[in-house]
Scaffold this motif. Structure first.
Motif, mmCIF file in Angstrom:
data_model
loop_
_atom_site.group_PDB
_atom_site.id
_atom_site.type_symbol
_atom_site.label_atom_id
_atom_site.label_comp_id
_atom_site.label_asym_id
_atom_site.label_seq_id
_atom_site.Cartn_x
_atom_site.Cartn_y
_atom_site.Cartn_z
ATOM 1 N N TRP A 223 0.832 -1.208 0.000
ATOM 2 C CA TRP A 223 0.000 0.000 0.000
ATOM 3 C C TRP A 223 0.865 1.256 0.000
ATOM 4 N N LEU A 224 1.917 1.260 0.817
ATOM 5 C CA LEU A 224 2.800 2.427 0.870
ATOM 6 C C LEU A 224 3.481 2.672 -0.476
ATOM 7 N N ALA A 225 3.922 1.601 -1.131
ATOM 8 C CA ALA A 225 4.579 1.752 -2.434
ATOM 9 C C ALA A 225 3.627 2.352 -3.457
ATOM 10 N N SER A 226 2.385 1.871 -3.497
ATOM 11 C CA SER A 226 1.396 2.407 -4.420
ATOM 12 C C SER A 226 1.036 3.845 -4.074
ATOM 13 N N ALA A 227 0.809 4.112 -2.783
ATOM 14 C CA ALA A 227 0.457 5.461 -2.363
ATOM 15 C C ALA A 227 1.567 6.453 -2.692
ATOM 16 N N ALA A 228 2.809 6.035 -2.529
ATOM 17 C CA ALA A 228 3.937 6.907 -2.861
ATOM 18 C C ALA A 228 3.971 7.195 -4.354
ATOM 19 N N ASN A 229 3.727 6.189 -5.169
ATOM 20 C CA ASN A 229 3.735 6.384 -6.619
ATOM 21 C C ASN A 229 2.654 7.353 -7.080
ATOM 22 N N HIS A 230 1.550 7.396 -6.348
ATOM 23 C CA HIS A 230 0.445 8.283 -6.718
ATOM 24 C C HIS A 230 0.489 9.623 -5.976
ATOM 25 N N GLY A 231 1.579 9.858 -5.260
ATOM 26 C CA GLY A 231 1.736 11.133 -4.582
ATOM 27 C C GLY A 231 0.853 11.321 -3.375
ATOM 28 N N HIS A 232 0.414 10.216 -2.761
ATOM 29 C CA HIS A 232 -0.473 10.299 -1.616
ATOM 30 C C HIS A 232 0.266 10.320 -0.281
ATOM 31 N N TYR B 6 -0.821 -3.644 -3.272
ATOM 32 C CA TYR B 6 -0.333 -2.635 -4.210
ATOM 33 C C TYR B 6 -1.357 -2.392 -5.322
ATOM 34 N N TYR B 7 -1.853 -3.468 -5.902
ATOM 35 C CA TYR B 7 -2.769 -3.311 -7.024
ATOM 36 C C TYR B 7 -4.175 -2.930 -6.592
ATOM 37 N N VAL B 8 -4.595 -3.312 -5.407
ATOM 38 C CA VAL B 8 -5.868 -2.819 -4.879
ATOM 39 C C VAL B 8 -5.785 -1.308 -4.668
ATOM 40 N N SER B 9 -4.661 -0.851 -4.135
ATOM 41 C CA SER B 9 -4.453 0.581 -3.959
ATOM 42 C C SER B 9 -4.427 1.293 -5.308
ATOM 43 N N ASP B 10 -3.759 0.691 -6.284
ATOM 44 C CA ASP B 10 -3.749 1.260 -7.640
ATOM 45 C C ASP B 10 -5.159 1.351 -8.207
ATOM 46 N N LEU B 11 -5.960 0.326 -7.943
ATOM 47 C CA LEU B 11 -7.337 0.312 -8.429
ATOM 48 C C LEU B 11 -8.122 1.499 -7.887
ATOM 49 N N PHE B 12 -8.022 1.732 -6.573
ATOM 50 C CA PHE B 12 -8.746 2.844 -5.969
ATOM 51 C C PHE B 12 -8.162 4.195 -6.375
ATOM 52 N N ALA B 13 -6.889 4.195 -6.789
ATOM 53 C CA ALA B 13 -6.269 5.442 -7.239
ATOM 54 C C ALA B 13 -6.630 5.783 -8.680
ATOM 55 N N GLY B 14 -7.324 4.866 -9.352
ATOM 56 C CA GLY B 14 -7.774 5.150 -10.713
ATOM 57 C C GLY B 14 -6.886 4.636 -11.815
ATOM 58 N N THR B 15 -5.887 3.848 -11.464
ATOM 59 C CA THR B 15 -4.960 3.344 -12.478
ATOM 60 C C THR B 15 -5.671 2.505 -13.526
ATOM 61 N N TYR B 16 -6.686 1.771 -13.117
ATOM 62 C CA TYR B 16 -7.355 0.848 -14.036
ATOM 63 C C TYR B 16 -8.727 1.352 -14.500
ATOM 64 N N ASP B 17 -8.960 2.653 -14.347
ATOM 65 C CA ASP B 17 -10.192 3.221 -14.885
ATOM 66 C C ASP B 17 -10.166 3.174 -16.407
ATOM 67 N N GLN B 18 -11.268 2.805 -17.006
ATOM 68 C CA GLN B 18 -11.371 2.775 -18.460
ATOM 69 C C GLN B 18 -11.428 4.190 -19.012
ATOM 70 N N ALA B 19 -10.843 4.379 -20.175
ATOM 71 C CA ALA B 19 -10.871 5.693 -20.816
ATOM 72 C C ALA B 19 -12.277 6.049 -21.280
ATOM 73 N N LEU B 20 -13.062 5.040 -21.679
ATOM 74 C CA LEU B 20 -14.413 5.261 -22.171
ATOM 75 C C LEU B 20 -15.427 4.894 -21.098
ATOM 76 N N PRO B 21 -16.561 5.596 -21.033
ATOM 77 C CA PRO B 21 -17.576 5.253 -20.039
ATOM 78 C C PRO B 21 -18.211 3.919 -20.359
ATOM 79 N N SER B 22 -18.672 3.224 -19.312
ATOM 80 C CA SER B 22 -19.333 1.948 -19.505
ATOM 81 C C SER B 22 -20.754 2.176 -19.988
ATOM 82 N N SER B 23 -21.470 1.116 -20.288
ATOM 83 C CA SER B 23 -22.825 1.235 -20.801
ATOM 84 C C SER B 23 -23.766 1.874 -19.787
#
Length: 208
Positions: free
Chosen positions: A21-30, A79-96
């Motif tokens: 979590w700390l590694a992900s938070a640091a990467n996202h400037g949190h 790390y990846y759960v934190s990335d998920l909440f930070a928006g790393t895996y948000d889709q560029a296009l809106p869903s249906s």
């Protein structure tokens, strides 16, 4: 005994989750602090050193492998759960449904890939720690593997990071730390050899 083992396992899991979590938070400037913090936690040198520390108390390959796995796998997941909440895996296009979607395939692929890498790393570090604890020439050589990697990766990264001043500074210090650790290992090994050699000569002289 079983309670103690369970407690140690839970502590490793919690430590791994916090580290990821700390590694992900640091990467996202949190995290508060300088721009050097993400460069420390966001690179493999921090993960390797933390995993090495997790493995160190073990005296056998199986125990060391288990300790590293209990640390690294939760770290990867956190790390990846934190990335998920930070928006790393948000889709560029809106869903249906009209809301932002999540790149689930990318997330799952990354998690599985790095869990596999974590298991391979666990096997390698377990072998390294086991060899170090056995001592002798093999133990000395094994003790130099991680410092040598830090020297190689640190100075190598610094050389190609002219466009990133913070990474260049951190990488240079990583290389210096690896070099210092390697020198310390060699000096300690030489001292142990000298003590054993002196004791052996004293015993041979005192023999009838």
């Amino acid at each position: 005994m079983r309670t103690t083992l369970l407690t140690r396992a839970l502590l490793l899991v919690l430590a791994g989750m916090c580290f990821g979590w700390l590694a992900s938070a640091a990467n996202h400037g949190h995290l508060p602090g300088s721009p050097h913090v993400p460069k420390v936690l966001g690179n493999d040198w921090a993960w390797l050193c933390a995993a090495f520390v997790a493995a160190w108390p073990a005296r056998g390959w199986t125990a060391a492998f288990r300790r590293v796995g209990l640390f690294l796998i939760p770290a990867v997941v956190a790390y990846y759960v934190s990335d998920l909440f930070a928006g790393t895996y948000d889709q560029a296009l809106p869903s249906s449904a009209g809301t932002a979607g999540i790149d689930g395939t990318g997330l799952i692929t990354d998690v599985i890939a790095y869990i596999v890498i974590g298991l391979l790393t666990s096997a390698g570090l377990a072998l390294l720690v086991t060899a170090i604890h056995r001592g002798g020439l093999i133990g000395l050589v094994a003790s130099l593997v991680l410092p040598a990697y830090l020297v190689y990766k640190g100075f190598g990264t610094a050389r190609i990071s002219d466009d990133d001043a913070a990474l260049q500074v951190v990488a240079t210090w990583v290389g210096i730390a690896g070099l210092a650790a390697g020198v310390a290992v060699i000096l300690l090994g030489a001292r142990r050899w000298s003590v054993r050699y002196t004791a052996g000569r004293a015993d041979s002289r005192g023999a009838p």
